[in-house]
Design a protein around this motif. Structure first.
Motif, PDB file in Angstrom:
ATOM      1  N   MET A   1      62.122 -74.629 -13.419  1.00 55.92           N
ATOM      2  CA  MET A   1      61.866 -75.215 -14.742  1.00 55.92           C
ATOM      3  C   MET A   1      61.140 -76.623 -14.305  1.00 55.92           C
ATOM      4  O   MET A   1      60.208 -77.056 -15.002  1.00 55.92           O
ATOM      5  N   ILE A   2      61.970 -77.388 -13.498  1.00 55.10           N
ATOM      6  CA  ILE A   2      61.395 -78.671 -13.107  1.00 55.10           C
ATOM      7  C   ILE A   2      60.077 -78.864 -12.571  1.00 55.10           C
ATOM      8  O   ILE A   2      59.229 -79.615 -12.850  1.00 55.10           O
ATOM      9  N   TYR A   3      59.505 -77.783 -11.744  1.00 51.47           N
ATOM     10  CA  TYR A   3      58.249 -77.480 -11.309  1.00 51.47           C
ATOM     11  C   TYR A   3      57.192 -77.545 -12.198  1.00 51.47           C
ATOM     12  O   TYR A   3      56.034 -77.798 -12.538  1.00 51.47           O
ATOM     13  N   ILE A   4      57.673 -76.566 -13.521  1.00 51.05           N
ATOM     14  CA  ILE A   4      56.665 -76.346 -14.547  1.00 51.05           C
ATOM     15  C   ILE A   4      56.521 -77.718 -15.428  1.00 51.05           C
ATOM     16  O   ILE A   4      55.214 -78.220 -15.357  1.00 51.05           O
ATOM     17  N   ILE A   5      57.417 -78.516 -15.603  1.00 52.21           N
ATOM     18  CA  ILE A   5      57.414 -79.776 -16.325  1.00 52.21           C
ATOM     19  C   ILE A   5      56.537 -80.966 -15.357  1.00 52.21           C
ATOM     20  O   ILE A   5      55.651 -81.492 -16.003  1.00 52.21           O
ATOM     21  N   LEU A   6      56.823 -80.754 -14.232  1.00 48.63           N
ATOM     22  CA  LEU A   6      56.107 -81.716 -13.244  1.00 48.63           C
ATOM     23  C   LEU A   6      54.620 -81.199 -13.079  1.00 48.63           C
ATOM     24  O   LEU A   6      53.630 -82.194 -13.216  1.00 48.63           O
TER      25      LEU A   6
END
Length: 152
Positions: A1-6
């Motif tokens: 999920m953090i990769y998508i936000i980044l």
């Protein structure tokens, strides 16, 4: 999920950076044009930058004298293009064609162009049409006219 936000954040920053750069380039062109409308050599600088922004590559201005009729020499899609740059308060006349053809021959260009803040005379328009139809070494004619600060 953090990769998508980044990834989304990075993409958003890239879009903002590209928009800011385009806006800055337009403002720089406008400033050059305003200066160029007062000084013919600054108008040539504006024309050079305008052509770079519109897909021409290896764009360079020639010497101020003994340039054989070419004010700018550029590349586009592998072809050499010579431009006459005319800052005028009246129409550009047909005598320009002779200088363009001579410059094209000397610089090895197969395309010619006129860059002006003015309009083309009827005689010049006819000469350019004839040049296109002649079947000689000139394969294409570029006309950039009526350049004014309101465009930017």
């Amino acid at each position: 999920m953090i990769y998508i936000i980044l990834s989304l954040l990075s993409f958003s920053l890239l879009v903002l950076f590209l928009r800011w750069g385009k806006k800055r380039r337009k403002q720089n062109l406008r400033n050059l044009l305003e200066a160029g409308l007062k000084n013919p050599y600054r108008f040539e600088e504006f024309a050079r930058e305008y052509l770079k922004e519109h897909g021409f590559r290896s764009v360079r201005t020639t010497r101020k004298s003994k340039d054989f009729g070419a004010d700018i020499v550029a590349k586009r899609r592998g072809s050499t293009v010579v431009f006459q740059v005319k800052r005028r308060n009246s129409t550009v006349e047909k005598e320009v064609v002779k200088e363009l053809v001579a410059a094209a021959y000397i610089y090895g260009a197969t395309e010619v162009g006129i860059f002006t803040n003015s309009e083309l005379s009827t005689g010049l328009k006819k000469e350019l049409e004839e040049l296109k139809r002649s079947g000689g070494f000139i394969k294409r004619v570029h006309v950039i006219k009526n350049i004014n600060p309101e465009e930017f």
